[in-house]
Scaffold this motif. Structure first.
Motif, mmCIF file in Angstrom:
data_model
loop_
_atom_site.group_PDB
_atom_site.id
_atom_site.type_symbol
_atom_site.label_atom_id
_atom_site.label_comp_id
_atom_site.label_asym_id
_atom_site.label_seq_id
_atom_site.Cartn_x
_atom_site.Cartn_y
_atom_site.Cartn_z
ATOM 1 N N GLY A 145 1.080 -0.842 0.309
ATOM 2 C CA GLY A 145 0.008 0.236 -0.204
ATOM 3 C C GLY A 145 0.612 0.511 0.419
ATOM 4 N N ASP A 146 0.435 2.449 0.121
ATOM 5 C CA ASP A 146 1.360 3.497 -0.228
ATOM 6 C C ASP A 146 0.638 4.471 0.867
ATOM 7 O OD1 ASP A 146 -1.964 4.268 -0.200
ATOM 8 O OD2 ASP A 146 -1.756 6.011 -1.672
ATOM 9 N N GLY A 147 0.182 3.800 2.327
ATOM 10 C CA GLY A 147 0.605 4.229 3.414
ATOM 11 C C GLY A 147 1.573 3.187 3.893
ATOM 12 N N GLU A 148 1.547 1.894 2.802
ATOM 13 C CA GLU A 148 2.252 0.927 3.992
ATOM 14 C C GLU A 148 3.606 1.598 3.598
ATOM 15 O OE1 GLU A 148 2.182 -2.264 2.402
ATOM 16 O OE2 GLU A 148 3.333 -3.317 3.544
ATOM 17 N N VAL B 49 3.220 -0.652 -6.149
ATOM 18 C CA VAL B 49 2.310 0.285 -4.847
ATOM 19 C C VAL B 49 1.229 0.819 -5.105
ATOM 20 C CG1 VAL B 49 3.030 1.969 -3.275
ATOM 21 C CG2 VAL B 49 4.728 0.803 -4.257
ATOM 22 N N ASN B 50 0.443 0.207 -4.688
ATOM 23 C CA ASN B 50 -1.077 0.617 -4.765
ATOM 24 C C ASN B 50 -1.446 2.008 -4.448
ATOM 25 O OD1 ASN B 50 -3.954 0.252 -5.716
ATOM 26 N ND2 ASN B 50 -4.131 -0.649 -3.547
ATOM 27 N N CYS B 51 -1.448 2.729 -5.350
ATOM 28 C CA CYS B 51 -1.589 4.259 -4.588
ATOM 29 C C CYS B 51 -2.867 4.871 -5.109
ATOM 30 C CB CYS B 51 -0.830 4.607 -5.361
ATOM 31 S SG CYS B 51 1.115 4.633 -5.583
ATOM 32 N N ASN B 52 -3.711 4.711 -3.491
ATOM 33 C CA ASN B 52 -4.982 4.622 -3.922
ATOM 34 C C ASN B 52 -5.248 6.079 -3.381
ATOM 35 O OD1 ASN B 52 -4.541 3.844 -1.096
ATOM 36 N ND2 ASN B 52 -5.793 2.168 -1.176
ATOM 37 N N LEU B 53 -4.088 6.723 -2.403
ATOM 38 C CA LEU B 53 -3.871 8.382 -1.970
ATOM 39 C C LEU B 53 -4.343 7.715 -0.774
ATOM 40 C CD1 LEU B 53 -4.943 10.412 -4.967
ATOM 41 C CD2 LEU B 53 -2.368 9.328 -4.583
ATOM 42 N N GLN B 54 -4.682 6.864 -0.074
ATOM 43 C CA GLN B 54 -5.096 7.008 1.369
ATOM 44 C C GLN B 54 -4.917 5.879 2.341
ATOM 45 O OE1 GLN B 54 -9.754 7.316 -0.312
ATOM 46 N NE2 GLN B 54 -9.969 6.674 2.199
ATOM 47 N N ARG B 55 -4.689 5.690 3.033
ATOM 48 C CA ARG B 55 -4.406 4.958 4.191
ATOM 49 C C ARG B 55 -5.713 4.329 4.531
ATOM 50 N NH1 ARG B 55 -2.765 8.640 7.943
ATOM 51 N NH2 ARG B 55 -1.556 10.335 6.969
ATOM 52 N N LEU B 56 -4.797 3.989 6.476
ATOM 53 C CA LEU B 56 -6.524 4.034 7.208
ATOM 54 C C LEU B 56 -6.986 5.548 7.465
ATOM 55 C CD1 LEU B 56 -6.330 1.619 10.173
ATOM 56 C CD2 LEU B 56 -7.642 3.656 10.362
ATOM 57 N N PRO C 53 -5.637 10.787 3.984
ATOM 58 C CA PRO C 53 -4.517 10.824 3.170
ATOM 59 C C PRO C 53 -3.283 10.454 3.425
ATOM 60 C CG PRO C 53 -5.736 13.186 2.775
ATOM 61 C CD PRO C 53 -6.791 11.779 4.258
ATOM 62 N N VAL C 54 -2.566 9.801 2.202
ATOM 63 C CA VAL C 54 -1.278 9.417 2.733
ATOM 64 C C VAL C 54 -0.611 10.877 2.561
ATOM 65 C CG1 VAL C 54 0.599 8.026 1.983
ATOM 66 C CG2 VAL C 54 -1.351 7.008 1.857
ATOM 67 N N ARG C 55 -0.604 11.635 1.388
ATOM 68 C CA ARG C 55 0.249 12.690 1.688
ATOM 69 C C ARG C 55 -1.117 13.384 0.889
ATOM 70 N NH1 ARG C 55 3.331 10.169 3.981
ATOM 71 N NH2 ARG C 55 5.550 9.494 3.609
ATOM 72 N N VAL D 155 -8.228 4.060 -6.978
ATOM 73 C CA VAL D 155 -9.203 5.060 -6.165
ATOM 74 C C VAL D 155 -9.508 3.704 -4.819
ATOM 75 C CG1 VAL D 155 -12.021 5.446 -5.786
ATOM 76 C CG2 VAL D 155 -10.018 6.073 -8.027
ATOM 77 N N LYS D 156 -9.302 4.520 -3.606
ATOM 78 C CA LYS D 156 -10.199 3.556 -2.851
ATOM 79 C C LYS D 156 -11.361 3.417 -2.265
ATOM 80 C CE LYS D 156 -8.689 2.194 2.390
ATOM 81 N NZ LYS D 156 -7.001 2.022 2.661
ATOM 82 N N GLY D 157 -11.841 2.136 -2.559
ATOM 83 C CA GLY D 157 -13.016 1.310 -2.263
ATOM 84 C C GLY D 157 -14.117 2.025 -3.690
HETATM 85 MG MG LIG Z 1 -3.748 3.184 1.186
#
Ligand SMILES: [Mg+2]
Ligand SMILES: Cc1ncc(C[n+]2csc(CCOP(=O)(O)OP(=O)(O)O)c2C)c(N)n1
Length: 897
Positions: free
Chosen positions: A240-243, A268-275, A278-280, A402-404
């Motif tokens: 994950g991108d957050g990872e 790297v799955n860059c869905n721009l989000q983590r838990l 947004p990641v950045r 896109v996450k989700g």
């Molecule tokens: Mg992510």
């Protein structure tokens, strides 16, 4: 795309106008020639130096290692997609449905949790690989090695269901492993699903770092001629991108470039989000990662925009579209997912009137459906193809998703997406509609799983693709194999007394060298060291077996004339990991699972500073259990007081406790060479002949002392954890027992003499090689007894062994008291423990042992006290001993908490 190292570097930082760059270089050339003619070489040199100085101090954009925010592969260089898009989309949609239904169903009547949004974002990343790239294991190919993103596990189960490897009952029992008939583990756990999962990944960062060392280990196996593959497997890691925030994820990426590991592909799955969000939000994760990977020497392939964007990008002659793409931050991009197309038109394109022109032919609906690259099979296929073909460097594919994706109102691109695990009927209908799943209204609320008929085009296609690619993935296939390990008898040289005083670390060195001489077996040994060979006296191995280096040795080592010179070789056997305990553990895991991953059992011996073991990289120790790793971990310079001088951050008195927490780990604290030999010999047999999925933790020390002959018949006791090493003096009425271990065994032995000579106590000295093993055996019996109250009680080994012993029991070790206390409930009349609780100090062994109370005198006093507590001697005797032995009762104590 034919990507080469050169292509990659030369394109970096170049805008769409490479032509401008050429013109600029021509102009500079003319200026240079003019200066040379008119000013002469000296003056020209001065001018250039002045300019160079200006360049050095000029502010540079921090993104100098990045390229514009567009796909790395231009449309005209993109490999054509060879699959059937329509069928693949239908298969993927069904997998999406089943993955979602699995989680929602499980949470409709339990609270077991699960994730929908991660796989929803990565379905295309996996499906393209499953239909076109992942190669399964065949007779002469071990199979590609794939690290799946842990939270996407429902997607892997949903696919295996279509493949016929799992049935409805399994899916029904997602995250309910203890349900009748069994269920599916939450995440990839080979311990729990040993035929399905190969690699645990869900503790973020561990999958990525393991994949790097696995790819390097595959090269090591080839270089040493231990495998002969028709083709080299690829190592794929999905993260994950957050990872990527985890230091473990990115901390070792330079290894892959340094070693030219073109056998590894990261996605790297860059869905721009983590838990949480947004990641950045205020920056761009894809750009940040691109810069990092470029800097580390990787081939980077960005997949940002789907095919529909190609035409829009092409039609933009103003350069404003790239500018707009670059200036928007990830927080903006997330918003464009959540808001309708009209919002994107107004806020994204609308910032510059020229851009609005580019999308006048699209409705708002069409704008909202402009795909991100990671959802476009054509873009993903082209990226993977380029990654597969790339030579000389590792590749990372940064895929924007896109996450989700597809969850709509239920959680597409929302900050709560990660936690979404419930859907109402309306949301289910929308999902069904969007992905065209043939489930009727009257049953939709039950969320039935859907598997098309076996002869449907979808099923035929899916199975044919996997058949063509060699079988299913993930699958953990272990072919039975035995190693020709040396038998216990052949270790005889370790059973007689040592000629000189040595430490257990030195004894281990001798043992390893002995094993390295065993023909037929020695080649399977993998010594692993994180820059500490000299500390442990193992530097002699450098010359004897060489340090593995893919480049051989390109220089003459400064110590080439010495006996143990620093010898690097292409077929070297030692993995010298430098100062990276994380990397060394990842190598231990790669080697320790080679029996399963590569079909070649390997025997890692990883020796390190014990303080920097489980305390530093405990999560990898835990993972070693889950992944069913085998091998020997040696915590050297063990013991809070045995390692003197080094102080608080080095002196370890608790690794044995850490190691005790891992169910498949057998921790031992041997005192003598022969114990070490018996434990290693039996470990080799259990792991590599009986094929038990266990590993060993051995505490070894650096204190020299005599190594005695092995008493007859003690092998079973050594392995079970306790045996009587030296009975106390005969003819004394007062009886005591001292359990010693490691180098503190020496205190126990001297205390035994003093107790007999001065206090009339006959103390038997026992060697306690493993408190954990004694405890687990006792717990097993206790539980059985509790549940079978009317049947004759079972008796544990420790209870049986001590049943007839009289007097007081004392334990002394160079570890926290909790280590021996593990067996206290099963020692007749209880156990009095001396240990090294508290922070270490730098000082001499003598002073440290007095301070912690584990020296000879303290052991005598402790034994007398334990006897007084049982009214077996007068308390006055203890008080007198404290005086006689010169122990200050008011001495400062270690802080215990
Ligand atoms: Mg992510
Ligand atoms: C070491 C560790 N810390 C925290 C978590 C909890 N956790 C699970 S998923 C997640 C967010 C993952 O985000 P990302 O890597 O971007 O994956 P995505 O689901 O977005 O694809 C977190 C923090 C974990 N699993 N492991």
């Amino acid at each position: 795309m034919k990507a080469s190292k050169k292509d990659n570097y030369s394109s970096r930082g170049a805008s769409a106008s490479t032509g401008n760059g050429d013109k600029m270089s021509e102009s500079l050339q003319s200026v240079f020639e003019l200066a040379m003619q008119s000013q002469g070489p000296e003056r020209t040199a001065q001018l250039l130096e002045k300019l160079a100085a200006q360049l050095r101090t000029a502010p540079r954009p921090s993104t100098s290692l990045t390229t514009p925010y567009v796909n790395t592969i231009p449309p005209d260089q993109q490999a054509a997609f060879p699959g059937d898009r329509d069928i693949e989309r239908r298969i993927k949609s069904i997998i999406r449905w089943n993955a979602m239904a699995m989680v929602v169903k499980a949470n409709s009547n339990t609270n077991v949790g699960g994730h929908i949004a991660s796989f929803a974002s990565s379905a295309t990343l996996y499906e393209v690989a499953q239909n076109h790239f992942f190669r399964g294991a065949t007779d002469d190919f071990p199979g590609d090695i794939v690290y799946f993103q842990g939270h996407a596990a429902p997607g892997m189960y949903a696919r295996a269901y279509l493949e016929g490897r799992l049935d409805e009952k399994h899916l029904q029992n997602f995250r309910q492993e203890l349900a009748e008939g069994g269920g599916l583990s939450s995440y990839p756990h080979p311990y729990l699903m040993p035929e399905f999962w190969q690699f645990p990944t869900v503790s973020m960062g561990l999958g990525p770092v393991m994949s790097l060392y696995q790819a390097r280990f595959n090269r090591y196996l080839q270089a040493r001629g231990l495998v002969k593959w028709k083709e080299e497997p690829k190592v794929w890691a999905f993260l994950g991108d957050g990872e990527s925030d985890e230091p473990e994820s990115l901390g070792a990426i330079t290894l892959a470039a340094r070693e030219n590991l073109d056998n590894i592909i990261w996605v790297v799955n860059c869905n721009l989000q983590r838990l949480d969000g947004p990641v950045r939000g205020n920056g761009k994760i894809i750009q940040e990662l691109e810069g990092l990977f470029h800097g580390a020497g990787w081939n980077v392939i960005k997949v940002i925009w789907g095919t529909e964007w190609d035409d829009i990008i092409k039609r933009d002659k103003s350069g404003l579209l790239l500018k707009r793409m670059d200036e928007c931050v990830d927080g903006d991009y997330q918003k464009y997912i959540v808001e309708p197309g009209s919002y994107t038109r107004k806020h994204f394109f609308g910032k510059y009137p020229e851009l609005l022109e580019l999308v006048t032919h699209l409705t708002d609906e069409q704008i909202s459906k402009l795909l991100r690259g990671g959802h476009d099979v054509r873009k993903m296929y082209a990226a993977y193809k380029a990654a597969m073909d790339h030579k000389g460097q590792p590749t990372v594919v940064l895929a924007k998703t896109v996450k989700g994706y597809g969850l709509g109102e239920a959680g597409e691109g929302k900050n709560i997406s990660h936690q979404q695990k419930k859907m109402n009927e309306k949301e289910l209908r929308e999902f069904r509609g969007r992905f065209d799943i043939p489930i009727s209204d009257d049953v939709i609320a039950d969320m039935p799983f859907y598997r098309p008929p076996v002869d449907s085009p979808e099923m035929k296609y899916l199975l044919a693709r996997r058949k063509k690619l060699g079988g299913f993935i993930p699958a953990r296939i272990v072919k039975p194999a035995k190693l020709d390990v040396p038998k216990l008898e052949s270790f005889a040289e370790f059973f007689s007394p040592s000629k000189t005083e040595i430490s257990t670390t030195t004894a281990f060195g001798g043992l390893l060298r002995f094993l390295l001489k065993q023909k037929g077996f020695s080649k399977n040994i993998v010594p692993i060291i994180p820059d500490e060979a000299r500390t442990f006296g193992l530097d002699v191995l450098f010359r004897e077996i060489g340090i593995y280096s893919s480049k051989g040795q390109l220089y003459e080592p400064v110590d080439s004339k010495t006996l143990s010179y620093y010898h690097e070789a292409k077929d070297g056997q030692i993995l010298e990991e430098g100062i990276s305990e994380t990397g060394a553990m990842a190598s231990f895991i790669a080697a320790g699972t080679s029996y399963a991953t590569n079909g070649v059992p390997m025997v890692p011996f990883y020796i390190y500073y014990s303080m920097f073991g489980p305390q530093r990289v405990g999560d990898l120790f835990w993972l070693a259990g889950d992944i069913r790793a085998k091998g020997f971990l040696l915590g050297a310079t063990s013991g809070r007081t045995t390692l003197n001088g080094e102080g608080l951050q080095h002196q370890d008195g608790h690794s044995l406790l850490h190691a005790s927490t891992i169910p498949t780990c057998l921790p031992y604290d041997p005192a003598f060479s022969y114990e070490l030999a018996v434990i290693v010999a039996d470990g080799l047999r259990r792991m590599f002949v009986e094929n038990e999925d266990i590993f060993y933790y051995l505490a070894v020390y650096n204190e020299n002392h005599p190594m005695p002959a092995m008493p007859a018949g003690c092998e079973v006791g050594i392995l079970k954890g306790l045996y009587k090493f030296k009975p106390g003096a005969e003819g004394k009425k007062i009886k005591a027992h001292i359990f010693g271990s490691g180098s503190i065994m020496q205190s126990a032995l001297k205390a035994q003499e003093i107790l007999a000579e001065k206090y009339g106590v006959s103390a038997d000295v026992w060697s306690a090689t493993s408190y954990k093993l004694l405890r687990t055996d006792a717990i097993r019996c206790q539980r059985w007894n509790m549940l079978h109250p009317t049947q004759p009680a079972q008796k544990s080994y420790v209870e049986t062994l001590l049943a007839k012993e009289q007097g007081a029991f004392v334990a002394v070790s160079d570890n926290m008291r909790t280590v021996p206390d593990q067996i206290a409930p099963w020692v007749p009349g209880g156990l009095f423990t001396l240990g090294t609780d508290g922070f270490g100090r730098s000082d001499t062994r003598t002073r440290l042992r007095r301070f912690f109370g584990v020296d000879v005198e303290s052991t005598v006093i402790g034994t007398l006290y334990a006897l007084a507590e049982k009214n077996l001697i007068e308390r006055q005797v203890v008080a007198q001993a404290i005086k006689d032995l010169g122990v200050d009762p008011e001495n400062i104590q270690p802080q215990l908490g």
